[in-house]
Design an enzyme around this catalytic site. Structure first.
Site, mmCIF file in Angstrom:
data_model
loop_
_atom_site.group_PDB
_atom_site.id
_atom_site.type_symbol
_atom_site.label_atom_id
_atom_site.label_comp_id
_atom_site.label_asym_id
_atom_site.label_seq_id
_atom_site.Cartn_x
_atom_site.Cartn_y
_atom_site.Cartn_z
ATOM 1 N N SER A 22 29.114 -15.197 2.159
ATOM 2 C CA SER A 22 29.694 -14.070 1.409
ATOM 3 C C SER A 22 31.206 -13.944 1.599
ATOM 4 C CB SER A 22 29.001 -12.763 1.801
ATOM 5 O OG SER A 22 27.668 -12.817 1.372
ATOM 6 N N LYS A 71 18.610 -4.232 5.884
ATOM 7 C CA LYS A 71 18.605 -3.740 4.493
ATOM 8 C C LYS A 71 17.778 -2.463 4.306
ATOM 9 C CE LYS A 71 19.497 -7.965 1.886
ATOM 10 N NZ LYS A 71 19.034 -8.834 0.790
ATOM 11 N N ASN A 92 21.764 -3.339 -0.192
ATOM 12 C CA ASN A 92 22.536 -4.521 0.220
ATOM 13 C C ASN A 92 24.045 -4.324 0.025
ATOM 14 O OD1 ASN A 92 22.885 -4.877 -2.562
ATOM 15 N ND2 ASN A 92 22.681 -7.091 -2.446
ATOM 16 N N ASP A 107 20.652 -7.031 -5.604
ATOM 17 C CA ASP A 107 19.828 -8.253 -5.630
ATOM 18 C C ASP A 107 19.042 -8.389 -6.937
ATOM 19 O OD1 ASP A 107 20.541 -9.358 -3.189
ATOM 20 O OD2 ASP A 107 18.928 -8.381 -2.080
ATOM 21 N N GLY A 130 5.833 -13.727 -2.901
ATOM 22 C CA GLY A 130 6.486 -12.936 -1.861
ATOM 23 C C GLY A 130 6.487 -11.463 -2.220
ATOM 24 N N ASN A 153 1.395 -12.689 -2.309
ATOM 25 C CA ASN A 153 2.045 -12.676 -0.986
ATOM 26 C C ASN A 153 1.094 -13.135 0.106
ATOM 27 O OD1 ASN A 153 4.446 -12.073 0.546
ATOM 28 N ND2 ASN A 153 3.298 -10.387 1.472
ATOM 29 N N LYS A 158 0.562 -6.296 1.391
ATOM 30 C CA LYS A 158 1.912 -5.991 0.881
ATOM 31 C C LYS A 158 2.021 -6.277 -0.612
ATOM 32 C CE LYS A 158 5.635 -7.250 3.269
ATOM 33 N NZ LYS A 158 6.412 -8.172 4.140
ATOM 34 N N THR A 198 9.799 -16.070 -1.265
ATOM 35 C CA THR A 198 9.436 -16.251 0.144
ATOM 36 C C THR A 198 10.522 -17.126 0.778
ATOM 37 O OG1 THR A 198 8.224 -18.362 0.038
ATOM 38 C CG2 THR A 198 6.994 -16.356 -0.542
ATOM 39 N N GLY A 248 18.763 -20.718 -6.531
ATOM 40 C CA GLY A 248 19.067 -19.441 -5.874
ATOM 41 C C GLY A 248 20.544 -19.091 -5.829
HETATM 42 P P1 NAP Z 1 11.797 -10.640 3.834
HETATM 43 O O1 NAP Z 1 11.886 -9.232 3.399
HETATM 44 O O2 NAP Z 1 11.701 -10.972 5.279
HETATM 45 O O3 NAP Z 1 10.499 -11.290 3.076
HETATM 46 C C1 NAP Z 1 10.068 -12.599 3.367
HETATM 47 C C2 NAP Z 1 8.922 -12.980 2.435
HETATM 48 O O4 NAP Z 1 8.585 -14.353 2.679
HETATM 49 C C3 NAP Z 1 7.644 -12.151 2.670
HETATM 50 O O5 NAP Z 1 6.979 -11.989 1.437
HETATM 51 C C4 NAP Z 1 6.851 -13.096 3.599
HETATM 52 O O6 NAP Z 1 5.449 -12.893 3.520
HETATM 53 C C5 NAP Z 1 7.194 -14.448 2.993
HETATM 54 N N1 NAP Z 1 6.991 -15.546 3.927
HETATM 55 C C6 NAP Z 1 7.697 -15.819 5.054
HETATM 56 N N2 NAP Z 1 7.212 -16.943 5.654
HETATM 57 C C7 NAP Z 1 6.188 -17.368 4.873
HETATM 58 C C8 NAP Z 1 5.274 -18.471 4.953
HETATM 59 N N3 NAP Z 1 5.342 -19.350 5.955
HETATM 60 N N4 NAP Z 1 4.356 -18.617 3.977
HETATM 61 C C9 NAP Z 1 4.279 -17.739 2.949
HETATM 62 N N5 NAP Z 1 5.099 -16.667 2.820
HETATM 63 C C10 NAP Z 1 6.037 -16.487 3.774
HETATM 64 O O7 NAP Z 1 13.040 -11.503 3.306
HETATM 65 P P2 NAP Z 1 13.887 -11.282 1.949
HETATM 66 O O8 NAP Z 1 15.069 -10.478 2.245
HETATM 67 O O9 NAP Z 1 12.958 -10.837 0.871
HETATM 68 O O10 NAP Z 1 14.403 -12.788 1.682
HETATM 69 C C11 NAP Z 1 13.500 -13.814 1.321
HETATM 70 C C12 NAP Z 1 14.264 -15.100 0.965
HETATM 71 O O11 NAP Z 1 15.106 -14.853 -0.154
HETATM 72 C C13 NAP Z 1 15.185 -15.614 2.074
HETATM 73 O O12 NAP Z 1 15.099 -17.019 2.074
HETATM 74 C C14 NAP Z 1 16.575 -15.177 1.640
HETATM 75 O O13 NAP Z 1 17.593 -16.027 2.101
HETATM 76 C C15 NAP Z 1 16.442 -15.285 0.129
HETATM 77 N N6 NAP Z 1 17.378 -14.385 -0.601
HETATM 78 C C16 NAP Z 1 18.189 -14.946 -1.532
HETATM 79 C C17 NAP Z 1 19.066 -14.140 -2.240
HETATM 80 C C18 NAP Z 1 19.980 -14.760 -3.252
HETATM 81 O O14 NAP Z 1 20.944 -14.096 -3.650
HETATM 82 N N7 NAP Z 1 19.727 -15.957 -3.730
HETATM 83 C C19 NAP Z 1 19.098 -12.741 -2.015
HETATM 84 C C20 NAP Z 1 18.214 -12.191 -1.064
HETATM 85 C C21 NAP Z 1 17.354 -13.040 -0.368
HETATM 86 P P3 NAP Z 1 4.709 -11.830 4.512
HETATM 87 O O15 NAP Z 1 4.853 -10.485 3.851
HETATM 88 O O16 NAP Z 1 3.312 -12.309 4.553
HETATM 89 O O17 NAP Z 1 5.416 -11.909 5.838
#
Ligand code: NAP
Length: 284
Positions: A22, A71, A92, A107, A130, A153, A158, A198, A248
């Protein structure tokens, strides 16, 4: 840029923040707009979040981004939350106006702009993998633009909860279910959109994909919000099957552009953000 007493300061707080790109994006935008401002990253551990937010407020830091793991927990520390960020349940972006902190979430808008810019048809079914913070932001934004949403998910409860919350705001069909690696081919129709929110496939987990891509065909779009690596396994496989793909980085760039607009009321050519993001990711 000359840093002096009039320089406005912006920041990102998170833990970890060492690898955030960022600062590259926003500092490039400040340069392009010739604003006397800088953007810095601060690692803030969860136990110190309240103190850190108070510090940013009293040091007149003009705005800051909030990333994992703050967040959700930052919300009660702010003075006001924009209604869509309140619905999403996560912030965010924070703007500091004379010590009054207002929270936003860019986001979802960032994801929508990434899809619109790629001319993606939003009229099919949208399957969101997710149900975490990013999924919530995307789902609450897209619900106003798509015809059907399915949330899948790993933790089924969830997915069901998010689907039930979304149904309160829409008449379109919204369902929640457990994420199954093996998507059934009956579940996918031409024109459908799959969005991975995810963290599966994110560095260092680069050899994994949240779903088996065997059922993906050329008439499906796959959007992976993971941006390290630039092209995830899911995107590579979907592309090899002829599907349209959206990386992404596009969402990252548009959510940053939205934050920048909230803070400065200035619109910067999106290419400035893209160039900075690409350069920063190449250096990592
Ligand atoms: P978060 O709130 O921690 O959510 C993580 C999600 O991933 C949950 O649904 C979790 O499922 C799932 N997950 C984690 N490990 C897994 C596995 N081994 N198998 C299946 N599902 C799994 O995180 P977040 O903030 O939403 O971010 C998620 C991703 O998006 C990250 O990689 C982040 O870097 C990316 N992101 C990108 C942007 C962008 O601008 N491109 C913006 C925000 C986030 P459970 O509920 O079962 O734990």
């Amino acid at each position: 840029m000359h840093v002096n007493g009039e320089t406005k300061i912006y920041a990102i707080i998170g833990d970890p923040v060492e690898h955030t790109i960022s600062p590259f994006l926003h500092n490039s935008a400040f340069k392009a707009t010739e604003l006397n401002s800088i953007y810095v990253a601060f690692r803030v551990i969860p136990e110190r979040l309240a103190q850190a937010v108070d510090g940013l407020r009293s040091l007149s830091v003009k705005g800051f981004n909030v990333t994992i793991p703050h967040k959700v927990t930052v919300s009660p520390l702010l003075d006001e939350i924009d209604p869509s960020a309140r619905k999403i349940g996560a912030v965010n972006t924070v703007k500091n106006t004379n010590g009054r902190l207002m929270g936003y979430n860019t986001d979802g808008e960032g994801a929508l702009m990434a899809l619109e810019e790629a001319n993606i048809n939003l009229k099919g079914k949208t399957i969101i993998l997710g149900a975490g913070g990013a999924a919530r932001a995307i789902a609450f934004t897209l619900v106003k633009h798509v015809n059907e949403i399915v949330i899948c998910n790993r933790t089924e409860a969830k997915a069901l909860e998010l689907a039930s919350e979304l149904r309160k705001h829409t008449d379109i069909p919204v369902t929640g279910k457990k994420l199954d690696f093996q998507l059934s081919s009956e579940e996918l129709d031409d024109g459908d959109l799959i969005i991975n929110t995810t963290s599966v496939g994110m560095h260092p987990d680069i050899d994994n994909s949240p779903i088996n891509t065997d059922v993906i065909s050329r008439n499906i779009t796959v959007f992976d919000i993971v941006y390290t690596p630039f092209k995830t396994k899911l995107l590579k496989e979907a592309e090899a099957r002829g599907a349209k793909t959206v990386p992404g980085i596009n969402m990252l760039v548009y959510q940053a552009m939205k934050s920048f607009e909230i803070w400065t009321k200035k619109t910067v050519n999106v290419e400035v953000f893209f160039k900075a993001a690409t350069n920063a990711l190449e250096r990592q």
